[in-house]
Design a protein around this motif. Structure first.
Motif, PDB file in Angstrom:
ATOM      1  N   VAL A 242       0.850  -1.195   0.000  1.00 32.51           N
ATOM      2  CA  VAL A 242       0.000   0.000   0.000  1.00 32.51           C
ATOM      3  C   VAL A 242       0.887   1.247   0.000  1.00 32.51           C
ATOM      4  O   VAL A 242       2.099   1.160   0.234  1.00 32.51           O
ATOM      5  CB  VAL A 242      -0.929  -0.001   1.234  1.00 32.51           C
ATOM      6  N   PRO A 243       0.295   2.439  -0.242  1.00 28.42           N
ATOM      7  CA  PRO A 243       1.107   3.665  -0.278  1.00 28.42           C
ATOM      8  C   PRO A 243       1.759   3.966   1.070  1.00 28.42           C
ATOM      9  O   PRO A 243       1.279   3.548   2.127  1.00 28.42           O
ATOM     10  CB  PRO A 243       0.094   4.752  -0.655  1.00 28.42           C
ATOM     11  N   GLU A 244       2.837   4.712   1.022  1.00 32.60           N
ATOM     12  CA  GLU A 244       3.513   5.132   2.243  1.00 32.60           C
ATOM     13  C   GLU A 244       2.548   5.936   3.108  1.00 32.60           C
ATOM     14  O   GLU A 244       1.809   6.786   2.617  1.00 32.60           O
ATOM     15  CB  GLU A 244       4.744   5.968   1.891  1.00 32.60           C
ATOM     16  N   GLY A 245       2.532   5.661   4.393  1.00 30.88           N
ATOM     17  CA  GLY A 245       1.635   6.343   5.313  1.00 30.88           C
ATOM     18  C   GLY A 245       0.284   5.660   5.467  1.00 30.88           C
ATOM     19  O   GLY A 245      -0.552   6.118   6.249  1.00 30.88           O
ATOM     20  N   SER A 246       0.051   4.570   4.722  1.00 30.51           N
ATOM     21  CA  SER A 246      -1.262   3.914   4.757  1.00 30.51           C
ATOM     22  C   SER A 246      -1.249   2.552   5.434  1.00 30.51           C
ATOM     23  O   SER A 246      -2.300   1.925   5.576  1.00 30.51           O
ATOM     24  CB  SER A 246      -1.799   3.749   3.325  1.00 30.51           C
ATOM     25  N   VAL A 247      -0.082   2.099   5.837  1.00 31.37           N
ATOM     26  CA  VAL A 247       0.019   0.745   6.383  1.00 31.37           C
ATOM     27  C   VAL A 247      -0.909   0.556   7.576  1.00 31.37           C
ATOM     28  O   VAL A 247      -1.659  -0.427   7.657  1.00 31.37           O
ATOM     29  CB  VAL A 247       1.476   0.425   6.774  1.00 31.37           C
ATOM     30  N   ASP A 248      -0.890   1.493   8.518  1.00 28.36           N
ATOM     31  CA  ASP A 248      -1.715   1.350   9.720  1.00 28.36           C
ATOM     32  C   ASP A 248      -3.203   1.379   9.393  1.00 28.36           C
ATOM     33  O   ASP A 248      -4.006   0.699  10.050  1.00 28.36           O
ATOM     34  CB  ASP A 248      -1.379   2.448  10.733  1.00 28.36           C
ATOM     35  N   LYS A 249      -3.587   2.166   8.396  1.00 25.77           N
ATOM     36  CA  LYS A 249      -5.002   2.218   8.005  1.00 25.77           C
ATOM     37  C   LYS A 249      -5.471   0.857   7.496  1.00 25.77           C
ATOM     38  O   LYS A 249      -6.566   0.395   7.829  1.00 25.77           O
ATOM     39  CB  LYS A 249      -5.213   3.275   6.922  1.00 25.77           C
ATOM     40  N   TYR A 250      -4.649   0.225   6.690  1.00 21.48           N
ATOM     41  CA  TYR A 250      -5.032  -1.078   6.146  1.00 21.48           C
ATOM     42  C   TYR A 250      -4.991  -2.161   7.225  1.00 21.48           C
ATOM     43  O   TYR A 250      -5.803  -3.089   7.214  1.00 21.48           O
ATOM     44  CB  TYR A 250      -4.122  -1.452   4.970  1.00 21.48           C
ATOM     45  N   LYS A 251      -4.064  -2.026   8.155  1.00 22.81           N
ATOM     46  CA  LYS A 251      -3.992  -3.010   9.239  1.00 22.81           C
ATOM     47  C   LYS A 251      -5.222  -2.953  10.137  1.00 22.81           C
ATOM     48  O   LYS A 251      -5.557  -3.936  10.801  1.00 22.81           O
ATOM     49  CB  LYS A 251      -2.736  -2.778  10.080  1.00 22.81           C
ATOM     50  N   ALA A 252      -5.890  -1.794  10.153  1.00 25.58           N
ATOM     51  CA  ALA A 252      -7.077  -1.631  10.997  1.00 25.58           C
ATOM     52  C   ALA A 252      -8.373  -1.884  10.238  1.00 25.58           C
ATOM     53  O   ALA A 252      -9.447  -1.917  10.842  1.00 25.58           O
ATOM     54  CB  ALA A 252      -7.099  -0.223  11.591  1.00 25.58           C
ATOM     55  N   ALA A 253      -8.296  -2.067   8.922  1.00 26.14           N
ATOM     56  CA  ALA A 253      -9.507  -2.176   8.101  1.00 26.14           C
ATOM     57  C   ALA A 253      -9.932  -3.631   7.941  1.00 26.14           C
ATOM     58  O   ALA A 253      -9.099  -4.514   7.710  1.00 26.14           O
ATOM     59  CB  ALA A 253      -9.261  -1.554   6.728  1.00 26.14           C
ATOM     60  N   ASP A 254     -11.244  -3.866   8.064  1.00 32.92           N
ATOM     61  CA  ASP A 254     -11.772  -5.211   7.867  1.00 32.92           C
ATOM     62  C   ASP A 254     -11.338  -5.755   6.515  1.00 32.92           C
ATOM     63  O   ASP A 254     -11.227  -5.016   5.535  1.00 32.92           O
ATOM     64  CB  ASP A 254     -13.300  -5.207   7.950  1.00 32.92           C
ATOM     65  N   THR A 255     -11.144  -7.033   6.449  1.00 27.57           N
ATOM     66  CA  THR A 255     -10.699  -7.776   5.267  1.00 27.57           C
ATOM     67  C   THR A 255      -9.248  -7.474   4.938  1.00 27.57           C
ATOM     68  O   THR A 255      -8.420  -8.379   4.839  1.00 27.57           O
ATOM     69  CB  THR A 255     -11.586  -7.514   4.033  1.00 27.57           C
ATOM     70  N   TRP A 256      -8.889  -6.204   4.789  1.00 29.94           N
ATOM     71  CA  TRP A 256      -7.502  -5.865   4.468  1.00 29.94           C
ATOM     72  C   TRP A 256      -6.549  -6.354   5.560  1.00 29.94           C
ATOM     73  O   TRP A 256      -5.426  -6.773   5.274  1.00 29.94           O
ATOM     74  CB  TRP A 256      -7.350  -4.350   4.290  1.00 29.94           C
ATOM     75  N   LYS A 257      -6.994  -6.306   6.790  1.00 24.68           N
ATOM     76  CA  LYS A 257      -6.109  -6.690   7.899  1.00 24.68           C
ATOM     77  C   LYS A 257      -5.826  -8.190   7.939  1.00 24.68           C
ATOM     78  O   LYS A 257      -4.991  -8.643   8.723  1.00 24.68           O
ATOM     79  CB  LYS A 257      -6.703  -6.240   9.229  1.00 24.68           C
ATOM     80  N   THR A 258      -6.500  -8.968   7.088  1.00 17.38           N
ATOM     81  CA  THR A 258      -6.264 -10.412   7.085  1.00 17.38           C
ATOM     82  C   THR A 258      -5.037 -10.811   6.266  1.00 17.38           C
ATOM     83  O   THR A 258      -4.670 -11.990   6.249  1.00 17.38           O
ATOM     84  CB  THR A 258      -7.493 -11.166   6.541  1.00 17.38           C
ATOM     85  N   PHE A 259      -4.412  -9.865   5.573  1.00 21.10           N
ATOM     86  CA  PHE A 259      -3.172 -10.184   4.863  1.00 21.10           C
ATOM     87  C   PHE A 259      -2.081 -10.521   5.875  1.00 21.10           C
ATOM     88  O   PHE A 259      -2.004  -9.911   6.955  1.00 21.10           O
ATOM     89  CB  PHE A 259      -2.729  -9.008   3.993  1.00 21.10           C
ATOM     90  N   SER A 260      -1.226 -11.467   5.520  1.00 15.25           N
ATOM     91  CA  SER A 260      -0.182 -11.890   6.458  1.00 15.25           C
ATOM     92  C   SER A 260       0.825 -10.780   6.717  1.00 15.25           C
ATOM     93  O   SER A 260       1.372 -10.671   7.807  1.00 15.25           O
ATOM     94  CB  SER A 260       0.534 -13.137   5.931  1.00 15.25           C
ATOM     95  N   LYS A 261       1.077  -9.943   5.699  1.00 16.42           N
ATOM     96  CA  LYS A 261       1.963  -8.788   5.858  1.00 16.42           C
ATOM     97  C   LYS A 261       1.378  -7.620   5.087  1.00 16.42           C
ATOM     98  O   LYS A 261       0.765  -7.803   4.035  1.00 16.42           O
ATOM     99  CB  LYS A 261       3.366  -9.083   5.325  1.00 16.42           C
ATOM    100  N   ILE A 262       1.589  -6.418   5.611  1.00 15.93           N
ATOM    101  CA  ILE A 262       1.190  -5.200   4.905  1.00 15.93           C
ATOM    102  C   ILE A 262       2.409  -4.286   4.874  1.00 15.93           C
ATOM    103  O   ILE A 262       2.890  -3.839   5.922  1.00 15.93           O
ATOM    104  CB  ILE A 262      -0.007  -4.507   5.579  1.00 15.93           C
TER     105      ILE A 262
END
Length: 509
Positions: A242-262
């Motif tokens: 994901v774009p720089e600065g967005s990692v934490d947003k995706y880690k907190a988002a449903d479905t997206w947070k199920t990726f093994s690494k972000i």
């Protein structure tokens, strides 16, 4: 002049073929005619195809079904136009089926078994139902397109698909749109806020709804909605970029947070080092010397070792294993994580069996007479368990805790020494046969005479006349008579030897 104008105004279609590669230009208005520009001979040999100009669902169907060895398809310079009719890609289509412009049509490459790479036109806006389902595509890249939506099952069940890159204009991913792509390892979403893809992301990797198999129907709640049984997360081991600065947003988002690494787009992802043991299983016996199982460490990473059961074996910092006791343990090597390498674990199973001890008597047969002194038969043993002793017939001989045998009476008995299993040695037994002869050489025998212990002594029954002799187990004569059919003698409690017509019996009173 008029002739030249007519030539210029004519539909211009050109095709260039170079061996197994072909380029086809379809001018404006020629959508649906791709099949007429590739002859039968080229169709069966064509591995790379570039198409330019206008195409529609009819052309997609041709590319999907009529080019049996096509591997690479470049449609970057095409424009997908509207088509209405029964000859498009959708298997249930009819003359009223409409295919939208700038859509990758439904079932465009459904179950295509040869195409591994596609370059897409920039102006596409939607991937329709089952467009890329059951294909052999290795990668799907929409980064340079204006794709906005992916319909249900649009990119699904592609067993060899490793990488998906979404467009930065994506706004909608339907339920089940990306289900079944289990080999996926890289997923790039160049969108700063996951909330901007606000519809359908819930369940985009698959939703299982409750089904009533008995009544062959889906199950609905009181509001008429199908009941969800489970929701799939991202494929195991897949990394989201994901774009720089967005990692934490995706880690907190449903479905997206199920990726093994972000990770941030462009990050160099650490890889697994090459580490392995030479043997997956090792078998040893208690008492064996310390050993190592050779390990391959191609990337020269730092390794620490451990044993899952130190009661079986311990392992030092160099991987040297020392056997402690019997059982099974897992010897594990764990690598230290670095910026370049992940931490991984490799292991092997060590099975340690109990050692078979040396445990045997000096001789296996001994003969004695009633009245002989107590004796021992030398026992050789290297087990750390204490031996215990038994006699199979205590009327012949008894044995004490040290193995000392006391003769009781005439007959045959088996003297057994036993050692229980320990942490190092298996259980063991050793035996010998002791034969004891009675007084005056009386030996044990068997004959058809009935003999009973009665209230005050011994009753013997036989047919006709018989010579009866009664002895103590020490060989002392108690009685000697000539009797007819039966014999009775009053005796105290104990073990006696009775001789009838020369045949010896042993009886306990």
């Amino acid at each position: 002049m008029k002739k030249n104008l007519l030539l210029v105004g004519m539909l211009f279609i050109s095709a260039f073929t170079f061996g197994q590669t072909k380029t086809v230009d379809l001018a404006t208005g020629a959508a649906g005619t791709l099949a007429t520009k590739i002859d039968e001979a080229d169709r069966t040999a064509l591995k790379e195809l570039t198409v330019k100009g206008e195409i529609n669902a009819v052309d997609f169907k041709f590319m999907r079904d009529q080019l049996p060895v096509l591997e690479k398809l470049d449609i970057a310079e095409t424009s997908i136009v509207t088509y209405t009719g029964a000859d498009g890609t959708y298997s249930y289509g009819d003359e009223n089926t409409e295919y939208e412009p700038n859509h990758i049509p439904s079932q465009a490459f459904y179950n295509n078994a040869t195409i591994t790479n596609i370059v897409f036109p920039r102006d596409i806006i939607q991937v329709d139902y089952l467009a890329f389902s059951g294909t052999k595509l290795k990668e799907i890249d929409f980064a340079n397109t204006t794709l906005a939506k992916i319909d249900g099952s649009g990119i699904s069940r592609n067993e060899e698909l490793k990488k998906i890159t979404l467009s930065p204009t994506m706004v909608w991913i339907a339920e089940n749109a990306l289900e079944g792509n289990d080999a996926l390892i890289s997923f790039t979403c160049d969108i700063a806020d996951p909330a901007s893809i606000n519809e359908g992301v819930y369940g985009m990797f698959g939703i299982q709804y409750k089904y009533d198999y008995e009544n062959n129907t889906w199950v609905y709640d009181e509001d008429g909605n199908m009941i969800v049984e489970s929701i799939n997360g991202a494929p195991a081991g897949c990394t989201l970029y994901v774009p720089e600065g967005s990692v934490d947003k995706y880690k907190a988002a449903d479905t997206w947070k199920t990726f093994s690494k972000i990770l941030v787009i462009g990050s160099i992802e650490a890889r697994d080092p090459v580490v392995s043991f030479a043997e997956e299983t090792v078998t040893k016996v208690c008492g064996d010397e310390a050993f190592t199982n050779a390990i391959t460490n191609t990337d020269n990473v730092e390794i620490t070792y451990s044993s899952s059961d130190e009661g079986v074996a311990t392992v030092n910092a160099e991987g040297l294993v020392t056997i402690v006791g019997a059982g099974e343990t897992t010897i594990k090597a764990t690598t230290t994580a670095t910026e370049e390498f992940n931490s991984i674990e490799v292991s092997y199973t060590l099975t340690v069996s109990l050692a078979t001890p040396t445990f045997e008597y000096a001789t296996t047969t001994i003969s004695k007479n009633v009245g002989d002194e107590a004796f021992t038969n030398e026992l050789t043993s290297n087990t750390d368990a204490e031996a215990t002793y038994t006699s199979s017939d205590v009327a012949v001989a008894t044995v004490d805790a040290t193995g000392l045998v006391m003769i009781v009476g005439a007959g045959t008995t088996t003297i057994t020494a036993s050692a229980a299993a320990t942490s190092k040695f298996a259980a063991a037994t050793a035996t010998y046969t002791l034969t004891v002869s009675g007084a005056d050489g009386i030996d044990e025998a068997v004959a058809g005479v009935r003999m009973f212990s009665v209230e005050d002594g011994i009753q013997v029954e036989f047919e006709g006349e018989a010579a009866v002799e009664v002895y103590t187990v020490a060989g002392v004569l108690v009685d000697k008579v000539q009797a007819m059919n039966q014999y009775h003698v009053a005796l105290g409690q104990g073990i006696y030897v009775v001789k009838v017509n020369g045949v010896v019996y042993k009886v306990m009173r």
